[in-house]
Scaffold this motif. Structure first.
Motif, short mmCIF file in Angstrom:
data_model
loop_
_atom_site.label_atom_id
_atom_site.label_comp_id
_atom_site.label_asym_id
_atom_site.label_seq_id
_atom_site.Cartn_x
_atom_site.Cartn_y
_atom_site.Cartn_z
N LEU A 460 0.83 -1.21 0.00
CA LEU A 460 0.00 0.00 0.00
C LEU A 460 0.86 1.26 0.00
O LEU A 460 0.52 2.26 -0.65
N LEU A 461 1.96 1.23 0.74
CA LEU A 461 2.84 2.40 0.76
C LEU A 461 3.41 2.70 -0.62
O LEU A 461 3.53 3.86 -1.03
N VAL A 462 3.75 1.65 -1.35
CA VAL A 462 4.33 1.83 -2.68
C VAL A 462 3.36 2.53 -3.62
O VAL A 462 3.74 3.38 -4.42
N ILE A 463 2.08 2.19 -3.53
CA ILE A 463 1.11 2.75 -4.50
C ILE A 463 0.39 3.99 -3.96
O ILE A 463 -0.56 4.45 -4.55
N SER A 464 0.88 4.53 -2.84
CA SER A 464 0.18 5.69 -2.26
C SER A 464 0.68 7.03 -2.79
O SER A 464 0.19 8.07 -2.37
N CYS A 465 1.64 7.03 -3.70
CA CYS A 465 2.16 8.28 -4.25
C CYS A 465 1.32 8.71 -5.46
O CYS A 465 1.18 7.95 -6.42
N PRO A 466 0.76 9.92 -5.43
CA PRO A 466 -0.11 10.38 -6.53
C PRO A 466 0.65 11.08 -7.65
O PRO A 466 0.13 12.01 -8.27
N CYS A 467 1.89 10.63 -7.94
CA CYS A 467 2.72 11.34 -8.92
C CYS A 467 2.05 11.47 -10.28
O CYS A 467 2.08 12.53 -10.90
N GLY A 468 1.48 10.38 -10.77
CA GLY A 468 0.88 10.39 -12.10
C GLY A 468 -0.17 11.47 -12.25
O GLY A 468 -0.23 12.16 -13.27
N VAL A 767 -6.41 2.00 -11.37
CA VAL A 767 -5.25 1.13 -11.14
C VAL A 767 -4.83 1.16 -9.68
O VAL A 767 -4.58 0.12 -9.06
N LYS A 768 -4.76 2.36 -9.10
CA LYS A 768 -4.35 2.44 -7.70
C LYS A 768 -5.39 1.79 -6.78
O LYS A 768 -5.04 1.09 -5.83
N GLY A 769 -6.67 2.04 -7.07
CA GLY A 769 -7.72 1.40 -6.28
C GLY A 769 -7.66 -0.11 -6.37
O GLY A 769 -7.81 -0.81 -5.35
N LEU A 770 -7.42 -0.62 -7.59
CA LEU A 770 -7.34 -2.07 -7.79
C LEU A 770 -6.18 -2.68 -7.00
O LEU A 770 -6.34 -3.70 -6.32
N PHE A 771 -5.02 -1.99 -7.04
CA PHE A 771 -3.86 -2.56 -6.35
C PHE A 771 -3.94 -2.39 -4.84
O PHE A 771 -3.31 -3.16 -4.09
N ILE A 772 -4.68 -1.40 -4.38
CA ILE A 772 -4.92 -1.31 -2.93
C ILE A 772 -5.70 -2.54 -2.47
O ILE A 772 -5.37 -3.18 -1.46
N ILE A 773 -6.73 -2.90 -3.24
CA ILE A 773 -7.54 -4.08 -2.90
C ILE A 773 -6.71 -5.36 -3.01
O ILE A 773 -6.72 -6.22 -2.10
N LEU A 774 -5.96 -5.50 -4.14
CA LEU A 774 -5.14 -6.69 -4.34
C LEU A 774 -4.06 -6.81 -3.27
O LEU A 774 -3.75 -7.91 -2.79
N GLY A 775 -3.49 -5.65 -2.87
CA GLY A 775 -2.46 -5.67 -1.84
C GLY A 775 -3.00 -6.10 -0.50
O GLY A 775 -2.38 -6.89 0.23
N ILE A 776 -4.20 -5.59 -0.14
CA ILE A 776 -4.80 -5.96 1.14
C ILE A 776 -5.09 -7.45 1.20
O ILE A 776 -4.88 -8.10 2.24
#
Length: 805
Positions: A460-468, A767-776
């Protein structure tokens, strides 16, 4: 010419802030913004300063615009706050200050920079100084009345350094804007140099993966640590250093801190290969992000390459190459074939063809000869031109255009403001969520291990950056403004691009907008014993002081010199015409309303065409018929607007109903309102605004006579023409070609921009929402998460660059 929008805004401000001090707005160039969240950091930090009213930072142009109350906070405090965040700042000064750019030799350590800057700032008259240690470039802004360039050079030399003047030709980003203080402080991005440590890390990582088992089986896994830790430090040292520096400054929730915590956490749970992989992939992604953004910036800066570098100034029979800013009104310059015209002026000698595409987006050359006006930014193609300068460079059309394009992102669209607010909350929320994922399941779920759930939290930490989102959306809007500028359409900010997407009604002025505004006398009809020559003579004399195109056409038809002594008691009657005494006769010249207003008996009211009625001593004398030609693309413009979904096209004009109906029928307009006084146009617009609902109303006029309407409407468009200063100042959108077909193009560019911005938002969110769910749920790993995060940012940036095409 009054700037009606400025007057209206000033009145509202004075009413709302009667007891408050004046607000000052300052622009600064910020160097060192190497990531998407830098702009957010600066905005948040300055927003907390007491006295700061509004702040806007563009990560694309690296420009800061801040409005503040000088009685509560000073410019120095604002600058120091930005510097304390780790960035360099160059304050943009007024044109009265000069700027010297030189290369300094002999600087072998950062302390040399401090030594030079400290010494220069003690000199009286030095207002700003900055040194780029990596390039050796020194920029000094100074007051020429207190200190000169020679003194500055001598001062640097006495400190033990050498001074080298850069060549006049501008080749890099830092030199691009000359005296405007736009040094970025970061130099040109060098992908090859950045790739060398990355390739070394890849080699170490490959060795570690191939020999992972034997390395792991060494005592205390020392072999594994000996390979992966150096690889980790090589790939992540800049991230680790930035994270530590930012934490000391109180900046916790940025991408450097998040990546540090994620990878250090992975090492702590003995996931060394994944820690290195995450940092490596993140660094590679950052490199390509920087490369993509750099390409985008270069593409945008290419729009600004129309800026002339030098002017050939004629002095005492010789020609000297000087900066355009050094040329004064009345000076004479020489423009050779193939050169850019550096300043606005009038052709004194020679004739040539000039390329106006930089100003108008049109590729067809224009022929100029003695007595005609040429503008800065045009390219001389064939003959040698001698030009008398009529405007300073800072007042020229091209300078205003460059300023509009460079400052476009200071007026942020609602979408940009939303993303800025979203990013401020998104990252802390995901960090808190990751802490909950790491701590709660092992306490609440039987059999759950700390190692497993800490690993999921790291994802979750990895995908929490809103750079894009943070970089691609401003880049998209900036590209939209730049893409429109390439087509000869100047949009004064992304907020107007957004507004153009909702246009449902387009209202046109007639004369000079749908028609060419080039009038010619086609018929003279006399009454009550007057002859044609008498009527034309009276009309020409009574119109002698009018600047209206109709008056000019009458004087051209008369083609004789007019003695000012023949005309007395001159009076313009707004919306009606003119009253004056010509050789002691009271002459009225104007429209049919004027005749009715003055109770003049006449037998002709409705005449098809533009008409000037005349009466002499209360006796009707006849009328002069004047033709105005419709623009070639006017009918196509109306068809294009219908094709892009505009529901209603309307024409407002002061002409009579017969003329208005003829033009409306010929062009296919939905409706028209004729015989309007200036205030009548505002009333007509008010009615259209009340009926428009959520749809926006655009008014397209000449930018001078229609200023009150342009100020009132949702989006004001001006047929700016070449060099119409009033149009550029008043309108929200300026069409440099005077072509009504550009209105539909502006709407298309706006919709394409909005479409790409929405695509980027949806892509990043999904994409970020999907990976938050997949990561959890433990489906995604750190490898996939970093690919997703970096990939989304890169795709969003590349997608944003499509707007420029």
């Amino acid at each position: 010419m009054l700037n009606f929008k400025g007057v209206i805004l000033q009145r509202l401000t004075e009413t709302a802030m009667t007891q408050t001090p004046s607000i000052k707005t300052q622009q600064m160039q910020v160097g060192g913004m190497d990531c998407a969240s830098c702009a957010l950091k600066i905005e948040a930090a300055l927003g907390r300063l007491a006295g700061v009213v509004e702040v806007s930072v563009s990560a694309v142009t690296e420009r800061l615009t801040v409005s503040y109350d000088p009685q509560q906070v000073t410019e120095a405090e604002i600058k120091n706050r930005v510097v304390s965040l780790g960035y360099t700042v160059v304050v943009e000064r007024a044109a009265s200050n000069l700027t010297m750019d030189v290369m300094v030799g002999g600087m072998d350590c950062p302390s040399c920079v401090d030594k030079i800057l400290t010494s220069l700032k003690k000199l009286s008259g030095v207002t700003e100084a900055s040194v780029n240690f990596s390039t050796g470039k020194l920029r000094v802004s100074y007051d020429p009345q207190q200190v000169n360039e020679a003194t500055l050079r001598d001062h640097i030399t006495t400190l033990g350094y050498t001074v080298i003047t850069p060549t006049p030709k501008v080749t890099d980003d830092e030199d691009h804007d000359h005296n405007r203080g736009h040094s970025h402080g970061t130099g040109e991005f060098n992908l090859r140099a950045e790739l060398l440590p990355v390739l070394l890390v890849v080699a170490l990582f490959a060795v570690g993966m191939i020999f992972e088992e034997p390395l792991h089986n060494t005592p205390y896994s020392l072999g594994e640590y000996a390979v992966f830790i150096p690889a980790y430090l090589l790939s992540g040292w800049t991230v680790l250093k930035a994270a530590g520096r930012n934490v000391l400054r109180g900046q916790v929730f940025d991408e450097n801190f998040l990546m540090t915590i994620a990878t250090v956490g992975a090492i702590a749970i003995h996931q060394l290969p994944e820690a290195v992989a995450v940092m490596l992939f993140y660094r590679v992604g950052e490199l390509f992000q920087e490369y993509s953004v750099g390409r985008s910036r270069r593409s945008i800066k290419a729009l600004l390459e129309v800026r002339p570098d030098t002017a050939n100034l004629k002095v005492n029979g010789s020609v000297k190459a000087v900066s355009p800013e050094a040329v004064r009104v009345g000076d004479i310059i020489l423009v050779k074939p193939g050169e850019k015209i550096p300043l606005d002026g009038e052709v004194l000698e020679g004739n040539s063809q000039v390329d106006t595409s930089a100003l108008t987006g049109e590729s067809v050359p224009r022929t100029v000869k003695v007595g005609e006006t040429v503008l800065a930014g045009m390219i001389n193609q064939t003959g040698v031109l001698t030009v008398g300068v009529t405007k300073l460079f800072g007042e020229s059309s091209i300078a205003k255009i460059l300023d509009l394009v460079e400052n476009a992102t200071s007026k942020k669209a609602e979408t940009e403001k939303f993303i800025t607010r979203f990013a401020r909350y998104y990252t802390p929320v995901v960090v808190i969520l990751s802490l909950a994922v790491a701590l709660l399941p092992p306490l609440l779920i039987p059999g759950a291990t700390h190692e497993e759930w800490v690993y999921r939290a790291l994802i979750l930490l990895v995908i929490s950056c809103p750079c894009g989102l943070v970089i691609s959306i401003p880049l998209g809007y900036f590209g939209g403004v730049g893409g429109a500028a390439k087509r000869g359409i100047l949009v004064k900010g992304s907020v107007f691009l957004d507004a153009l997407t909702a246009v449902r009604t387009v209202v046109f002025d007639k004369t000079g907008t749908l028609t060419k505004g080039v009038f010619k006398v086609t018929q003279i009809v006399t009454k009550n014993g007057f002859s044609e020559s008498e009527l034309l003579t009276l009309a020409a004399k009574v119109e002698a002081h009018s600047s209206h195109p109709v008056a000019q056409s009458i004087r051209e038809a008369y083609s004789q010199l007019i003695d000012d002594a023949d005309v007395t008691d001159y009076e313009e009657i707004a919306g009606h015409g003119i009253r004056a005494k010509v050789n002691n006769q009271t002459v009225l010249a104007g429209n049919d309303r004027l005749l009715h207003r003055e109770n003049i008996d006449h037998d002709t009211c409705n005449v098809e065409g533009t008409v000037v009625h005349l009466a002499v001593d209360q006796r009707y004398a006849g009328y002069i018929l004047i033709a105005d030609e419709i623009k070639e693309d006017a009918a196509q413009a109306i068809r294009d607007l219908k094709r892009v979904g505009v529901e209603q096209t309307v024409m407002l004009t002061g002409d009579n109903k017969v003329v208005a109906q003829g033009v409306a029928n010929l062009l296919g307009l939905d409706s028209y309102v004729a015989e309007l006084l200036p205030e009548g146009k505002v009333e007509a617009i008010e009615k259209l605004l009340s009926l428009s609902g959520k749809g926006k109303v655009v008014f397209v006029g000449d930018g001078i006579n229609d200023a009150p309407v342009i100020a009132r409407v949702d989006i004001g468009m001006a047929m700016g023409g070449l060099g119409s200063d009033a149009a550029i100042e008043t309108a929200d959108v300026v069409i440099m070609t005077d072509a009504p077909s550009k209105v539909a193009q502006a709407i298309q560019v706006a919709r394409k921009t909005r479409k790409i911005v929405v695509q980027n938002i949806v892509l990043a969110m999904v994409v970020k929402g999907l990976f938050i769910i997949l990561g959890i749920f433990g489906v995604a790993t750190l490898w996939e998460a970093v690919f997703a995060d970096v990939g989304v940012a890169l795709l969003a940036i590349l997608n944003a660059t499509r707007v420029l095409k």
